[in-house]
Design a protein around this motif. Structure first.
Motif, PDB file in Angstrom:
ATOM      1  N   ILE A  36      -2.525  14.770 -33.861  1.00 13.98           N
ATOM      2  CA  ILE A  36      -1.179  14.947 -33.913  1.00 13.98           C
ATOM      3  C   ILE A  36      -0.646  15.127 -32.465  1.00 13.98           C
ATOM      4  CG2 ILE A  36       0.117  17.040 -34.548  1.00 13.98           C
ATOM      5  CD1 ILE A  36      -2.032  17.512 -36.819  1.00 13.98           C
ATOM      6  N   MET A  37      -1.271  15.581 -31.515  1.00 13.47           N
ATOM      7  CA  MET A  37      -0.869  15.750 -30.178  1.00 13.47           C
ATOM      8  C   MET A  37      -0.607  14.522 -29.593  1.00 13.47           C
ATOM      9  SD  MET A  37      -3.576  18.622 -28.967  1.00 13.47           S
ATOM     10  CE  MET A  37      -4.103  20.000 -29.808  1.00 13.47           C
ATOM     11  N   THR A  38      -1.560  13.499 -29.749  1.00 14.76           N
ATOM     12  CA  THR A  38      -1.047  12.016 -29.371  1.00 14.76           C
ATOM     13  C   THR A  38       0.196  11.501 -29.742  1.00 14.76           C
ATOM     14  OG1 THR A  38      -3.651  11.629 -29.132  1.00 14.76           O
ATOM     15  CG2 THR A  38      -2.036   9.824 -29.335  1.00 14.76           C
ATOM     16  N   ALA A  39       0.323  11.805 -31.009  1.00 14.59           N
ATOM     17  CA  ALA A  39       1.632  11.211 -31.702  1.00 14.59           C
ATOM     18  C   ALA A  39       2.766  12.001 -31.279  1.00 14.59           C
ATOM     19  CB  ALA A  39       1.485  11.468 -33.290  1.00 14.59           C
ATOM     20  N   ALA A  40       2.725  13.252 -30.900  1.00 15.40           N
ATOM     21  CA  ALA A  40       3.975  14.002 -30.250  1.00 15.40           C
ATOM     22  C   ALA A  40       4.154  13.454 -28.977  1.00 15.40           C
ATOM     23  CB  ALA A  40       3.519  15.315 -30.267  1.00 15.40           C
ATOM     24  N   ALA A  41       3.250  13.220 -28.092  1.00 14.53           N
ATOM     25  CA  ALA A  41       3.158  12.809 -26.615  1.00 14.53           C
ATOM     26  C   ALA A  41       4.005  11.501 -26.910  1.00 14.53           C
ATOM     27  CB  ALA A  41       1.780  12.756 -26.060  1.00 14.53           C
ATOM     28  N   THR A  42       3.738  10.506 -27.717  1.00 13.76           N
ATOM     29  CA  THR A  42       4.191   9.132 -27.752  1.00 13.76           C
ATOM     30  C   THR A  42       5.600   9.563 -28.016  1.00 13.76           C
ATOM     31  OG1 THR A  42       1.911   8.103 -28.665  1.00 13.76           O
ATOM     32  CG2 THR A  42       4.142   6.995 -29.076  1.00 13.76           C
ATOM     33  N   ARG A  43       6.186  10.252 -28.936  1.00  7.19           N
ATOM     34  CA  ARG A  43       7.392  10.325 -29.227  1.00  7.19           C
ATOM     35  C   ARG A  43       8.211  10.755 -28.047  1.00  7.19           C
ATOM     36  NH1 ARG A  43       5.133  12.141 -34.313  1.00  7.19           N
ATOM     37  NH2 ARG A  43       5.430  14.408 -33.611  1.00  7.19           N
ATOM     38  N   ALA A  44       7.696  11.754 -27.441  1.00  9.58           N
ATOM     39  CA  ALA A  44       8.171  12.398 -25.925  1.00  9.58           C
ATOM     40  C   ALA A  44       8.533  11.234 -25.142  1.00  9.58           C
ATOM     41  CB  ALA A  44       7.310  13.319 -25.469  1.00  9.58           C
ATOM     42  N   THR A  45       7.689  10.437 -24.793  1.00 14.70           N
ATOM     43  CA  THR A  45       7.796   9.223 -23.979  1.00 14.70           C
ATOM     44  C   THR A  45       8.922   8.303 -24.293  1.00 14.70           C
ATOM     45  OG1 THR A  45       6.047   8.078 -24.646  1.00 14.70           O
ATOM     46  CG2 THR A  45       5.112   9.433 -23.255  1.00 14.70           C
ATOM     47  N   GLU A  46       8.834   8.045 -25.598  1.00 13.34           N
ATOM     48  CA  GLU A  46      10.163   7.325 -26.202  1.00 13.34           C
ATOM     49  C   GLU A  46      11.597   7.901 -26.166  1.00 13.34           C
ATOM     50  OE1 GLU A  46       8.857   6.955 -30.342  1.00 13.34           O
ATOM     51  OE2 GLU A  46       7.232   5.323 -29.920  1.00 13.34           O
ATOM     52  N   ARG A  47      11.390   9.123 -26.088  1.00  6.16           N
ATOM     53  CA  ARG A  47      12.760  10.004 -26.101  1.00  6.16           C
ATOM     54  C   ARG A  47      13.214   9.918 -24.573  1.00  6.16           C
ATOM     55  NH1 ARG A  47      10.373  13.519 -29.804  1.00  6.16           N
ATOM     56  NH2 ARG A  47       9.932  15.044 -28.094  1.00  6.16           N
ATOM     57  N   ILE A  48      12.057  10.055 -23.649  1.00  4.89           N
ATOM     58  CA  ILE A  48      12.598  10.241 -22.200  1.00  4.89           C
ATOM     59  C   ILE A  48      13.013   8.759 -21.753  1.00  4.89           C
ATOM     60  CG2 ILE A  48      11.696  10.587 -20.064  1.00  4.89           C
ATOM     61  CD1 ILE A  48       9.581  12.653 -21.078  1.00  4.89           C
ATOM     62  N   GLU A  49      12.365   7.645 -22.205  1.00  6.95           N
ATOM     63  CA  GLU A  49      12.636   6.282 -21.706  1.00  6.95           C
ATOM     64  C   GLU A  49      14.224   5.925 -22.245  1.00  6.95           C
ATOM     65  OE1 GLU A  49      10.242   2.309 -21.564  1.00  6.95           O
ATOM     66  OE2 GLU A  49      10.160   3.601 -23.149  1.00  6.95           O
TER      67      GLU A  49
END
Length: 450
Positions: free
Chosen positions: A120-133
């Protein structure tokens, strides 16, 4: 970096504030009630309506938090502030009522269960990188971004896939309550009993009452439907019981503890990550060293729970961030009996504070205490246990500490493999504490893809 360039810090009081000055400081920035001398002396005492003591000596702190913990319950002001929102949950309860809840909830945060929450933490971190990018080259408020990221995590681990419960509404209701009612009242500072109404808490409490009803309905619906295939936090708490008495939590107890976990479980981690990213931007050499470590372990993938133990320098950055900007900058207790701390008498009813912000910057306990030096925690460095208390200590140590640390390491490592963070001129955050220590004005950084 040289120690002449120090990261943002709060100006501490250089002279007594008096009652009205303390009230003003407490409502605007609680850190400013701390005297500068608290970073140099083992104990400071005074009177502001009621007698108070600030304790910075590790042996005395051990006595308060461990050896005589029952004689130093949480202060009445803390209980007055939080009880309307989170009831008699683990954070508030005392004595036997606290102990059975702690025994029932402890298995929920076992190492196995925390590691199981890694995806769950991994998935949230992935979404964060997508939003920042997707935000492109413009500056991003990383405080807002980290609040969203950690709230994604706590929502998924608490009520996974549950359409009955609006976790966002829960967060907004409690946040509104704290914004209005979380500021210390003059009545609290004078030691007035909690049956005297505090107007701000009365008005803001209406939204919290409505939110509790929604939470109760969601808990009852889950109780009726049974656990999911992969149990979430609510399932684990529903299954939990005190191993000594076999007592399980009723709906109100489940709700109050879930609300505590939802707010504390993302707020503190979001603040830690925001401050850590600020410090990495503040010191590019540290950031680059951390990036090299993360990339050597991860390549370009997102960090997983299994990676956390392989990222010691990033963990050291998290630890040093928690030293400089502990989310709970001050913890407060009320003495229940006569005692002696640092050779000074403490009487029943006295307020005993452990100003963690000052303790972590104490000149007798830390070398260059205001400097950012992750190496303090690297390579097995020894730190006095009661000089470093980001999660408290003793039997009331934060139950979710391992959850928060794993999440912070995974998200920080993932972000550093993808982006190079730089500060925005003129946008340095200011440490301000009302209930938690927040970066006032946000943490504005530019994120350049690596």
């Amino acid at each position: 970096m040289t120690d002449a360039a120090l990261p943002a810090h709060a100006p501490l009081a250089t002279q007594p504030l008096g009652l009205l000055g303390s009230l003003r400081a407490a409502r605007e920035n609680l850190l400013t009630i701390l005297p500068e001398i608290a970073t140099r002396q083992p104990m400071v005492s005074g009177r502001t309506g009621i007698r108070w003591h600030m304790v910075m000596e590790p042996g005395a702190i051990r006595r308060i938090l461990l050896e005589r913990v029952d004689d130093y319950p949480k202060s009445q002001a803390t209980k007055n502030l939080l009880r309307p929102a989170i009831g008699e949950s683990l954070f508030i309860a005392e004595g036997a009522h606290w102990r059975w809840q702690r025994r029932a909830a402890a298995p929920v945060f076992s190492r196995r269960n925390v590691q199981a929450m890694g995806p769950i933490m991994t998935a949230a971190a992935t979404r964060a990188t997508e939003r920042i990018e997707a935000a492109g080259p413009r500056a991003v408020d990383m405080l807002d971004e980290m609040v969203r990221t950690t709230f994604d995590v706590i929502s998924d681990v608490t009520f996974s896939g549950d359409d009955v419960f609006d976790s966002g509404a829960v967060h907004r209701a409690i946040d509104a309550y704290i914004a209005e009612a979380g500021k210390l009242s003059l009545l609290d500072m004078l030691g007035m009993p909690d049956w005297i109404p505090r107007p701000g808490r009365m008005f803001s409490g209406r939204a919290v009452a409505a939110m509790k009803t929604v939470a109760d309905d969601a808990i009852e619906a889950r109780r009726a439907s049974g656990p999911r295939g992969t149990p979430d936090l609510l399932d684990l708490l529903l299954e939990g019981e005190d191993p000594e008495t076999r007592r399980a939590m009723n709906t109100a107890e489940l709700r109050d503890n879930l609300l505590t976990f939802i707010v504390a479980g993302h707020e503190t981690t979001a603040l830690t990550l925001s401050w850590a990213l600020y410090l990495c931007a503040f010191d590019p050499e540290v950031q680059e060293k951390a990036r090299q470590e993360a990339q050597s372990v991860l390549g370009t993938r997102t960090a997983t729970g299994e990676d956390a133990a392989k990222l010691p320098f990033i963990r050291a950055i998290v630890d040093e961030t928690l030293r400089l900007y502990p989310p709970a900058g001050i913890i407060s207790r009320t003495a229940r009996d006569h005692d002696t701390l640092c050779g000074r008498r403490v009487g029943p009813g006295d307020t005993v504070m452990i100003p963690i912000y000052a303790l972590h910057r104490h000149h007798q306990l830390w070398d260059a205490p205001d400097a950012f030096r992750p190496e303090r925690f690297a390579d097995g460095a020894k730190v006095d246990r009661y000089a470093y208390l980001p999660f408290g200590d003793g039997p009331r140590v934060c139950i979710g500490a391992s959850f928060a640390l794993q999440e912070a390491v995974l998200v920080l490592a993932t972000l550093l493999t993808r982006f190079r963070f730089s500060a925005v001129p003129g946008k340095s955050p200011r440490p301000v504490m009302i209930l938690t220590l927040r970066p006032e004005g946000g943490v504005w950084l530019t994120a350049e893809p690596v």
